[in-house]
Design a protein around this motif. Structure first.
Motif, short mmCIF file in Angstrom:
data_model
loop_
_atom_site.label_atom_id
_atom_site.label_comp_id
_atom_site.label_asym_id
_atom_site.label_seq_id
_atom_site.Cartn_x
_atom_site.Cartn_y
_atom_site.Cartn_z
N LYS A 34 -36.89 3.33 40.56
CA LYS A 34 -37.23 3.06 39.17
C LYS A 34 -36.74 4.22 38.32
CE LYS A 34 -41.32 0.51 40.49
NZ LYS A 34 -42.75 0.57 40.67
N LYS A 35 -36.59 3.98 37.02
CA LYS A 35 -36.19 5.03 36.09
C LYS A 35 -37.14 6.22 36.26
CE LYS A 35 -35.52 6.01 31.24
NZ LYS A 35 -35.56 5.50 29.87
N SER A 36 -36.56 7.41 36.34
CA SER A 36 -37.26 8.70 36.47
C SER A 36 -37.76 9.00 37.88
CB SER A 36 -38.43 8.82 35.48
OG SER A 36 -37.96 8.72 34.16
N PHE A 51 -25.50 5.78 48.79
CA PHE A 51 -24.36 5.17 48.12
C PHE A 51 -24.93 4.38 46.96
CE2 PHE A 51 -21.40 1.62 47.44
CZ PHE A 51 -20.21 2.31 47.26
N VAL A 52 -24.48 4.69 45.75
CA VAL A 52 -25.03 4.05 44.55
C VAL A 52 -24.36 2.70 44.33
CG1 VAL A 52 -25.44 4.30 42.07
CG2 VAL A 52 -25.49 6.32 43.55
N LEU A 53 -25.17 1.66 44.31
CA LEU A 53 -24.68 0.31 44.05
C LEU A 53 -24.72 -0.02 42.57
CD1 LEU A 53 -26.54 -1.54 46.95
CD2 LEU A 53 -24.07 -1.13 46.80
N SER A 54 -25.81 0.36 41.90
CA SER A 54 -25.95 0.13 40.46
C SER A 54 -26.86 1.19 39.87
CB SER A 54 -26.52 -1.27 40.19
OG SER A 54 -27.85 -1.35 40.67
N GLY A 55 -26.77 1.36 38.55
CA GLY A 55 -27.56 2.40 37.90
C GLY A 55 -26.86 3.74 37.97
N SER A 56 -27.62 4.80 37.74
CA SER A 56 -27.05 6.14 37.81
C SER A 56 -28.15 7.17 38.06
CB SER A 56 -26.29 6.48 36.52
OG SER A 56 -27.11 6.30 35.39
N ILE A 96 -32.59 15.35 42.08
CA ILE A 96 -31.73 14.19 41.85
C ILE A 96 -32.66 13.05 41.44
CG2 ILE A 96 -30.04 12.59 42.81
CD1 ILE A 96 -29.30 14.80 44.84
N GLN A 97 -32.47 12.58 40.20
CA GLN A 97 -33.41 11.66 39.57
C GLN A 97 -32.67 10.46 39.00
OE1 GLN A 97 -35.04 13.10 35.84
NE2 GLN A 97 -37.05 12.28 36.37
N ALA A 98 -33.28 9.28 39.11
CA ALA A 98 -32.70 8.06 38.54
C ALA A 98 -32.79 8.12 37.02
CB ALA A 98 -33.43 6.84 39.06
N ILE A 99 -31.66 7.89 36.36
CA ILE A 99 -31.62 7.84 34.90
C ILE A 99 -32.10 6.47 34.42
CG2 ILE A 99 -30.11 7.87 32.88
CD1 ILE A 99 -28.35 9.86 34.36
N ALA A 100 -31.77 5.46 35.20
CA ALA A 100 -32.18 4.09 34.93
C ALA A 100 -32.54 3.49 36.29
CB ALA A 100 -31.02 3.31 34.30
N GLU A 101 -32.98 2.26 36.31
CA GLU A 101 -33.23 1.62 37.60
C GLU A 101 -31.93 1.69 38.41
OE1 GLU A 101 -35.89 -1.97 38.32
OE2 GLU A 101 -33.87 -2.83 38.41
N THR A 102 -32.04 2.20 39.62
CA THR A 102 -30.85 2.48 40.42
C THR A 102 -31.01 1.92 41.82
OG1 THR A 102 -30.45 4.49 39.14
CG2 THR A 102 -29.34 4.33 41.26
#
Length: 192
Positions: A34-36, A51-56, A96-102
């Motif tokens: 989730k974001k944050s 491996f990032v599939l979506s988000g950032s 390392i933190q999710a900026i948006a849902e990732t």
């Protein structure tokens, strides 16, 4: 399918066989941040690669003045880990933190070590990744020192246009090495 992206990513290096890639894929677990939410926190030992599939995700550290300094933003189709912690098994100094849902695919370090012991192609793959990371770091340092903020922002717009508007202003400004006010002025120069 979620595994198509990682398969294409691994195939692009032209190092691993289909069997080796499929063995890797079988070790992956899927996770949604989730974001944050944090992938890795300062003081912890990082024992996984994603491996990032979506988000950032953003990588940052806290300065002596207790300011959060964002030094890396990871976009889809990229690997992310607290690299020095992953290699040394020592606590990390970064977050390392999710900026948006990732959405990510994760492999644990112990599983990766099994792959390395089974096949030397994985050692070559890791060497290639490490070299790429070094080159990216060098480019980032040169970019910060040689280019002005407008050029750095333009470069980010060119390479990640679909994500640039989703990154909170304070993280983006920190990543670019400028104030939020300066970033606001720069953004006005670009049409979306």
């Amino acid at each position: 399918m979620t595994h198509d992206s990682i398969k294409l990513f691994l195939e692009s290096f032209k190092i691993l066989t289909d069997v080796e890639i499929n063995s890797f894929i079988q070790m992956l677990t899927h996770k949604l941040f989730k974001k944050s939410e944090y992938f890795s926190k300062e003081g912890e030992t990082c024992k996984q690669v994603a491996f990032v599939l979506s988000g950032s995700l953003r990588s940052y550290y806290n300065s002596d003045k207790d300011e959060e300094i964002t030094y890396c933003i990871t976009f889809p189709n990229s690997l992310v880990t607290a690299y020095s912690s992953f290699l040394t098994a020592q606590p990390t100094q970064e977050n390392i933190q999710a900026i948006a849902e990732t959405e990510v695919l994760i492999i644990q370090k112990m599983d990766f070590e099994v792959l390395i012991q089974q096949n030397p192609n994985w050692v070559y793959f890791l060497k290639t990744i490490a070299e790429q990371q070094y080159i990216e770091l060098e480019k980032r340092i040169f970019n910060l020192q040689k280019s002005d903020a407008v050029k750095r922002y333009a470069n980010l717009m060119k390479n990640q246009p679909e994500y640039i508007q989703k990154i909170p202003l304070q993280y983006l400004a920190s990543y670019l090495g400028i104030s939020q006010r300066h970033l606001s002025r720069i953004r006005k120069e670009f049409t979306f």
